[in-house]
Each structure stands twice: as structure tokens, then as C-alpha cells.
Design a protein around this motif. Structure first.
Motif, PDB file in Angstrom:
ATOM      1  N   PHE A  13      -4.976 -10.148   5.442  1.00 62.78           N
ATOM      2  CA  PHE A  13      -4.032  -9.030   5.593  1.00 62.78           C
ATOM      3  C   PHE A  13      -3.109  -9.306   6.772  1.00 62.78           C
ATOM      4  O   PHE A  13      -3.424 -10.119   7.650  1.00 62.78           O
ATOM      5  N   THR A  14      -1.984  -8.631   6.768  1.00 63.87           N
ATOM      6  CA  THR A  14      -1.062  -8.691   7.905  1.00 63.87           C
ATOM      7  C   THR A  14      -0.360  -7.337   8.014  1.00 63.87           C
ATOM      8  O   THR A  14      -0.160  -6.657   7.008  1.00 63.87           O
TER       9      THR A  14
ATOM     10  N   GLN B 269       0.740 -17.494   6.166  1.00 59.18           N
ATOM     11  CA  GLN B 269      -0.430 -18.209   6.701  1.00 59.18           C
ATOM     12  C   GLN B 269      -1.465 -17.217   7.227  1.00 59.18           C
ATOM     13  O   GLN B 269      -2.669 -17.396   7.035  1.00 59.18           O
ATOM     14  N   GLN B 270      -0.975 -16.152   7.851  1.00 58.35           N
ATOM     15  CA  GLN B 270      -1.910 -15.133   8.336  1.00 58.35           C
ATOM     16  C   GLN B 270      -2.644 -14.466   7.162  1.00 58.35           C
ATOM     17  O   GLN B 270      -3.837 -14.168   7.242  1.00 58.35           O
ATOM     18  N   LEU B 271      -1.911 -14.258   6.074  1.00 57.09           N
ATOM     19  CA  LEU B 271      -2.556 -13.690   4.883  1.00 57.09           C
ATOM     20  C   LEU B 271      -3.635 -14.633   4.360  1.00 57.09           C
ATOM     21  O   LEU B 271      -4.727 -14.200   3.986  1.00 57.09           O
TER      22      LEU B 271
ATOM     23  N   SER C  83       0.867  -1.174   0.000  1.00 63.36           N
ATOM     24  CA  SER C  83       0.000   0.000   0.000  1.00 63.36           C
ATOM     25  C   SER C  83       0.901   1.220   0.000  1.00 63.36           C
ATOM     26  O   SER C  83       2.044   1.156   0.454  1.00 63.36           O
ATOM     27  N   TYR C  84       0.404   2.340  -0.525  1.00 62.09           N
ATOM     28  CA  TYR C  84       1.187   3.568  -0.320  1.00 62.09           C
ATOM     29  C   TYR C  84       0.495   4.518   0.642  1.00 62.09           C
ATOM     30  O   TYR C  84       0.917   5.663   0.797  1.00 62.09           O
ATOM     31  N   GLY C  85      -0.542   3.994   1.335  1.00 63.23           N
ATOM     32  CA  GLY C  85      -1.216   4.839   2.313  1.00 63.23           C
ATOM     33  C   GLY C  85      -1.282   4.247   3.703  1.00 63.23           C
ATOM     34  O   GLY C  85      -1.637   4.930   4.656  1.00 63.23           O
ATOM     35  N   HIS C  86      -0.996   2.948   3.840  1.00 63.64           N
ATOM     36  CA  HIS C  86      -0.923   2.344   5.171  1.00 63.64           C
ATOM     37  C   HIS C  86       0.184   1.286   5.185  1.00 63.64           C
ATOM     38  O   HIS C  86       0.974   1.214   4.223  1.00 63.64           O
ATOM     39  N   THR C  87       0.264   0.496   6.212  1.00 59.21           N
ATOM     40  CA  THR C  87       1.408  -0.406   6.344  1.00 59.21           C
ATOM     41  C   THR C  87       0.969  -1.876   6.478  1.00 59.21           C
ATOM     42  O   THR C  87       1.600  -2.654   7.182  1.00 59.21           O
ATOM     43  N   ASP C  88      -0.112  -2.243   5.794  1.00 61.89           N
ATOM     44  CA  ASP C  88      -0.554  -3.638   5.797  1.00 61.89           C
ATOM     45  C   ASP C  88      -0.307  -4.277   4.429  1.00 61.89           C
ATOM     46  O   ASP C  88      -0.485  -3.622   3.395  1.00 61.89           O
ATOM     47  N   VAL C  89       0.060  -5.554   4.462  1.00 55.25           N
ATOM     48  CA  VAL C  89       0.136  -6.364   3.243  1.00 55.25           C
ATOM     49  C   VAL C  89      -1.216  -7.060   3.089  1.00 55.25           C
ATOM     50  O   VAL C  89      -1.779  -7.550   4.074  1.00 55.25           O
ATOM     51  N   LEU C  90      -1.752  -7.107   1.870  1.00 52.73           N
ATOM     52  CA  LEU C  90      -3.043  -7.756   1.647  1.00 52.73           C
ATOM     53  C   LEU C  90      -2.917  -8.846   0.586  1.00 52.73           C
ATOM     54  O   LEU C  90      -2.175  -8.678  -0.391  1.00 52.73           O
ATOM     55  N   LEU C  91      -3.643  -9.920   0.796  1.00 52.81           N
ATOM     56  CA  LEU C  91      -3.678 -11.010  -0.185  1.00 52.81           C
ATOM     57  C   LEU C  91      -5.020 -10.980  -0.902  1.00 52.81           C
ATOM     58  O   LEU C  91      -6.060 -10.758  -0.279  1.00 52.81           O
ATOM     59  N   ASN C  92      -4.978 -11.180  -2.195  1.00 52.91           N
ATOM     60  CA  ASN C  92      -6.224 -11.255  -2.979  1.00 52.91           C
ATOM     61  C   ASN C  92      -6.404 -12.667  -3.523  1.00 52.91           C
ATOM     62  O   ASN C  92      -5.592 -13.138  -4.313  1.00 52.91           O
ATOM     63  N   ARG C  93      -7.469 -13.308  -3.074  1.00 49.29           N
ATOM     64  CA  ARG C  93      -7.781 -14.641  -3.613  1.00 49.29           C
ATOM     65  C   ARG C  93      -8.831 -14.503  -4.706  1.00 49.29           C
ATOM     66  O   ARG C  93      -9.714 -13.645  -4.617  1.00 49.29           O
TER      67      ARG C  93
END
Ligand code: SF4
Length: 680
Positions: free
Chosen positions: A508-509, A501-503, A442-452
Motif C-alpha cells: 500500500f501507499t 515500488q512501494q506498492l 478506496s472510497y473510505g480512505h486515501t491509500d492505494v493498495l496492490l493485490n498480488r
């Protein structure tokens, strides 16, 4: 009939700092709803209007469902359906022929149609590296500001967005947050309810500006002058954090001397605003704690955009705002993400070759270049994915001319027949975010997100990764990396630095970023300090200190074109995405030019009247809207409409230029002089 409803977690792929977590409801294999994930704190269960309509976009009746081959003249939009084998064989044959002469004659052209690490460059970069194609300098949006952050703070880093809620003064600088950073705006509203003062700095009286306590409507391209005058006042009133400056900054004496040349009267004259507005803002910024700046990319789309971001990025260190978690500045957080680009993009596949680089912002000129010793070979093939350059690149008259070249072989991976797809030789139908795997920074927060993937591909659409895999096989690229599937690519993007695994479990993580990352300095610059003076810039022959650089097209310099034009996004579009979603287009109505009543009266223009907006580069037509959203002398051409949906088959980029910014080789969309006349 039984219906089985499933909910699948994903990520919004669009070029927006909020990177929302999505929850898609699927019934019998059909996506029926896309909502914001209430469990993801940054999304908080809320999506913008655009993406709430995502199923409308996914199942749009004009969605591309099959590969297409051109049958009419270039740009006519006439195609016939072909099989995937026929399309891929034709592409591979043509690329092989060109590569035998010089693979640099092949140019990939892509940007942020998806922000995903996998469907973005995940497999594409491997393919183009292995081929030895030209590099693309991906500058179209953020490169001036990005480079300025690197030179000042050491990277695309800043305060954590969630802490804006506790700020007491928020400068929203160059951003219509309600339209393009909605979740930040919710935090700013929370701060406002708790007593914070909101100040919007923007030439346009945007939806955001009118909801802030104060709006500073400066002239486009004068932000550095304002920042330097603020410094002048901080110095003369001694609203400085001397200890922070001494411990954690570099180049203070030089900056001090530079800023003292910018009394408020000088800046007021340059910016076209009252002196009092500058002195009041300086007082507020120097005496309110914690004070935070939400900067956005609009203001860096001018000649001096890099210097302006540098000047603004110096402010928090001067007052010690970084000491508190709710103080500092945020332009982009993308530099905080530990993406393993070498593993994902595999530059080793270049095997020692160093292809030339083409700047995407000058694609108009570059497509028309014959080739030379300095330029390298003429561009013979263009593979466009995640981008719509015919609509979004500057000086579109030249861009279109280039795309119309009969000897140019153009392949476009797309969801719809965009202006660019109309100019293709072969169109390949690509999957949308609901149909593929991806992983997102993201360029606005600090989370990684997974898209299934939530649903199977619509029609015969294939993922970008699958298309490049299939092309690699036909080109004879047998490196094992071309066998990686998309889940493997998602895992590769971050290696072991995030909990995959959390993703998989929650979608998100959160990265372990300190709450006040620069409270004690430790900037990721070479010196570890906030670099007011950049030795790296000085070594390139540039000014090591930030300064105000007047626009290329300075207002008042051209009697023929007295109006400055900016082209901010229409609220319901995202660059050129969503323009063809009927329900959103219905809200926007038609292409509009906002013009101040004084400028309209001078030209005999009334609201609702068709006007010509023109300069030496070209002209486009749209409806005028006489509005207080425009300041005197500045017109706002809302973008970015597809050319073919505009009244004269053109859009605002007909008049923008291919000149570049001071840093980062970026485009100068908001550094543009025009004249406006009514159309009888
Ligand atoms: S465009 Fe932005 S606000 Fe809208 S859903 Fe995507 S990330 Fe969220």
C-alpha cells in the motif's frame, strides 16, 4: 512432509469503503488463511467476518471450474462443460455477427463485484471501446450521492477518515457502520471513549444505531428536510461561522432563505420524529467543535437522494467544521485518487464513434425494449462480469423476463452459479482476488493498495483481463494494448503518480492529501467554494439550491400499500456476494422482514411467520421478525438474498421500482411502498 508457508499481500476487492489490506498465508500452493494486515493503519490487523472466510469462498465446492454452455431452457441452470476454445469461439462468432449489424446491440454489464481497477474495467473497457458496444451508465449504488458531492464540494472528496477519532460529535447518517464500514466504526468508538457524542440517523434501528448515544429514526427519504431544519436552527440561533461562509461558500443568501422555510415543526412532521430531537441535534451540531458527518449511500436511494446529499454536504461549511482536520464530512474519498482512466480504458479506441448509453438501473425495461430510433438497437448480447443483476437490479420480475428472452445472447463471467449465471448461454469461470493481480483505490480512505496473486487459478478459471484479451484476439483486434499483461495494467492505472515500488514492497501507499483539506476553502468546484448554489444544476433546468423532494412513493398516498420498505444489506452479506458461503448464511438464517410490533399486530403477524411482501410490481416471501429495529410504518427487507435461495424463488427486488433519483439517474431501492400479509 515439509510445508512451505508464504505470506502474500493483497487488497480486499469488495464494495466496502474500508478497502482492507490482506495477508494471505499459502502452504504448498494452497491458501490456508486470509488475515488483516497489521502494518496497514486503516486495516489494523482486522477484517470483517465476511472476508475472514475468504478461503471458504475461494475453495467453495460449488466454485465454477470450467466454461459451461447452456443445454436446457433459458434460466433452467442446465449446462454442460465445454473447452475454453469452444466457449470463446462461440462468443466471438456471435459478437462478430451482431457487430456487423450494429455493435451497440452488445451491452457490457458490470459493477463492483471487484473494485479493482484492472479486473474491473482494465481490459474490459478496451475491448468494448474497440468493439463500439453500448456504454453502460454504472448507477446502481452511488450515482445520486456522487453527483451531489460533485455539485456541492466539487468531487467525491471529504475529510480523512482517520481524523474521526478526534471528533467530538459524529453524525453517522444513513449508515450501519458496524456492518458496512467496520474500520470507521472502530475510529468512532475511539472518539466515544474520548468523550465524543455519536448520533445515528437512519430509519432502521441498526446494530450501529443501538450503540450510539442517540438514534434519530426518520422516515425514509426525508433526510433533506432534517438537514434544512438543522440549517434553520443554525441560522436562528446564529451558530454560524460567518467568516467561513463569506470566504468559502457560494449561494448563501439563497440557501438562507430556503432554510428559513423549514422550521423544526415542519421537518418533524415530514420526518416523523419529535421536534425536540431536531432542536437538540441542531444545538449539538452548532456548538460542538469539531463536528463530523459520516454519510453513507443508504439515504440517497430515494427520489430526492441527490438533493438530500447536497443539503447535508452544506452543513459543515455553515459551522466552519472544515477548519479542523476532525471536522467536515465524508461520503466518499474516491475522487482523490489520480487514476489515469484514459490510459487504462483507452476511449481513443472508439475512433470517433459515440455509442448510446444504457442505464444499468433500468436493465429490466431496457432488455424488454424492441429498439427504436430514440433507444437505438434492441439489446442482442449481454456480457456480464462483476455483477449479479438478476438478483440486485430493481423490479426483478422485469429483469428476469428480459434475461429469459430466447433471442438474447448472455455471457456471464463468474465464480459461482448465481441467479444471473443461471440465465447465461455461456458461463466463463473467473479468478478470485487470491488468484490475480489488481490495484485498488478506496472510497473510505486515501491509500492505494496492490493485490498480488497468492495462489494459481483454481480449476480452469481465468482472469477477467485474460478473458477479454482472448476475445479481442478472436475478434481480430490487434491493437498492441490488448497485449498488456496485468502487472503492466497495474502500473498504468496510476502512471507515475504513485510509488509502484512501494506498492510492491509493502502492499500500500498513502496519497499526499492535506490533513484538513478545506480549512481554507479551495474546493474543487468551478468557483473554488462550497457551492450551496450550483450554477451547473441550474443550467440543466434543475433547482440550483438543495431542497426536500418527497419520495416517488410517498407514504400515505396509497391505501393499498401503506408501508414504506427499505432493503439494507444483511450484516453478513455484501450486496449479493457471500450469500452462498454456508457459514455466513448459517449466521443470517433465512430472508427476513423486520416489522414493528404495531404493524405486525394490525396484520395478525407473529415473529417467525412466513409473510408475503407485495405491491403492483410483484411479491416475495420471507419470514417476519417483529422487531424494534423497524420503526412504525416502515419495514426492513434485509438483502440481498439470491432469488433461488429464497422461499419462493424471489427476493426483495421483486417489489422495488425502476424509477430514478433526482440526480445521477440512480435507483430508488428505499422509495418503495408495500403491503405485508401473513401466509397461512
Ligand atoms: S469487506 Fe470491508 S471490512 Fe471486510 S475485509 Fe473487505 S474492506 Fe475490510
Amino acid at each position: 512432509m515439509n510445508t512451505t508457508a508464504l505470506t502474500i499481500r493483497g487488497a480486499c476487492p469488495h464494495d466496502c469503503p474500508d478497502t482492507c489490506s490482506l495477508v494471505t498465508t499459502v502452504e504448498n500452493g494452497v491458501a490456508v488463511r486470509v488475515q488483516g494486515n497489521a502494518e496497514h493503519r486503516h486495516t489494523d490487523g482486522v477484517l470483517c467476518t465476511k472476508v475472514s472466510r475468504y478461503t471458504e469462498r475461494t475453495y467453495h465446492p460449488e466454485r465454477l471450474l470450467h466454461p459451461l454452455k447452456r443445454t436446457g431452457p433459458k434460466g433452467s441452470g442446465q449446462f454442460e462443460r465445454v473447452s475454453w476454445d469452444e466457449a470463446l469461439d462461440a462468443i466471438a462468432d456471435r459478437l462478430k455477427t451482431i457487430a456487423t449489424r450494429d455493435p451497440q446491440a452488445v451491452l457490457p454489464y458490470s459493477y463492483a463485484g471487484t473494485m479493482g481497477q484492472v479486473q474491473g474495467e482494465g481490459m474490459a473497457a478496451r475491448f468494448f471501446h474497440r468493439l463500439g458496444a453500448s456504454f453502460l451508465d454504472r448507477t446502481i449504488c452511488a450515482s445520486a450521492g456522487g453527483e451531489a458531492l460533485v455539485q456541492t464540494l466539487g468531487g467525491k472528496v471529504g475529510m480523512k477518515v482517520e481524523h474521526f477519532a478526534a471528533s467530538k460529535l459524529i453524525l453517522i447518517w444513513g449508515s450501519n457502520s458496524i456492518g458496512s464500514n467496520l474500520h470507521f466504526w472502530r475510529l468512532a468508538q475511539q472518539a466515544k471513549r474520548d468523550g465524543a457524542r455519536l448520533v445515528c440517523i437512519d430509519p432502521r434501528r441498526s446494530e450501529t444505531a443501538e450503540k450510539c448515544h442517540e438514534h434519530i429514526a426518520l422516515r425514509p427519504g426525508t433526510d433533506a428536510a432534517l438537514a434544512l431544519a438543522l440549517m434553520h436552527q443554525l441560522i436562528t440561533h446564529d451558530w454560524l461561522d460567518h467568516d467561513y461562509i463569506a470566504q468559502h461558500t457560494l449561494g448563501w443568501e439563497g440557501l438562507r432563505e430556503r432554510a428559513l422555510r423549514w422550521p423544526p415543526e415542519r421537518a418533524a412532521n415530514v420526518c416523523g420524529i419529535p421536534v425536540q430531537q431536531i432542536t437538540d441535534l441542531a444545538r449539538a451540531y452548532g456548538t460542538t467543535k469539531p463536528a463530523a458527518i459520516r454519510l453513507n449511500y443508504g439515504m440517497q436511494r430515494v427520489r430526492g437522494g441527490g438533493n438530500a446529499v447536497r443539503a447535508i454536504a452544506c452543513l459543515p461549511a455553515l459551522v466552519g467544521a472544515w477548519r479542523e482536520s476532525a471536522g467536515g464530512l465524508l461520503l466518499s474519498s474516491s475522487g482523490l485518487f489520480p487514476v489515469d482512466r484514459a490510459a487504462l480504458h483507452r476511449p481513443d479506441l472508439l475512433a470517433g464513434r459515440s455509442p448510446r448509453t444504457i442505464n444499468m438501473s433500468t436493465i429490466g425495461n431496457d432488455l424488454l425494449h424492441e429498439g427504436s430510433a430514440g433507444f437505438g438497437p434492441k439489446i442482442e448480447a449481454l456480457i456480464v462480469y462483476n455483477s449479479n443483476p438478476v438478483a440486485v437490479a430493481p423490479e426483478s420480475g422485469k429483469v428476469v423476463q428480459g434475461f429469459l428472452r430466447e433471442d438474447l445472447f448472455t455471457v456471464v463471467l463468474e465464480h459461482f452459479k448465481t441467479d444471473t449465471a443461471d440465465h447465461a448461454d455461456i458461463i466463463l469461470p473467473a479468478t478470485t482476488q487470491l488468484e490475480h493481480w489488481d490495484i485498488h483505490t478506496s472510497y473510505g480512505h486515501t491509500d492505494v493498495l496492490l493485490n498480488r496473486p497468492a495462489i494459481a487459478p483454481v480449476g480452469e478459471a481465468r482472469t477477467n483481463t485474460d478473458i477479454f484479451r482472448a476475445l479481442a484476439a478472436r475478434m481480430g483486434f490487434d491493437d498492441p494494448c490488448f497485449q498488456d499483461d496485468d502487472e503492466t495494467l497495474c502500473r498504468t492505472a496510476f502512471g507515475n503518480t504513485v510509488d509502484f515500488q512501494q506498492l510492491l514492497d509493502q502492499g500500500f501507499t498513502t496519497l499526499p492529501v492535506p490533513e484538513a483539506p478545506y480549512a481554507n476553502g479551495g474546493f474543487p468546484t468551478p468557483s473554488g467554494r462550497c457551492e450551496f448554489f450550483s450554477a451547473r444544476l441550474a443550467a440543466q433546468g434543475m433547482d440550483g439550491l438543495p431542497d426536500h423532494l418527497p419520495n416517488h412513493e410517498l407514504q400515505g398516498s396509497s391505501p393499498a400499500y401503506p408501508l414504506a420498505m427499505i432493503s439494507p444489506p444483511a450484516r453478513n452479506f455484501l450486496n449479493s456476494s457471500f450469500v452462498n458461503v454456508q457459514s455466513l448464511r448459517d449466521i443470517e438464517g433465512e430472508p427476513l422482514l423486520e416489522i414493528h410490533a404495531d404493524d405486525a399486530a394490525l396484520r395478525g403477524i407473529e415473529s417467525g411467520q412466513m409473510v408475503r411482501v407485495f405491491n403492483d410490481r410483484g411479491e416475495y416471501r420471507c419470514k417476519a421478525k417483529v422487531s424494534t429495529r423497524a420503526r412504525p410504518g416502515v419495514v426492513n427487507g434485509l438483502g440481498i438474498w439470491w432469488r433461488k435461495l429464497g422461499p419462493s424463488g424471489t427476493n426483495v427486488n421483486e417489489v422495488t421500482s425502476q424509477q430514478l433519483t433526482d440526480m445521477g439517474r440512480g435507483p430508488v431501492f428505499y422509495d418503495c411502498l408495500v403491503e405485508v400479509a401473513s401466509v397461512p
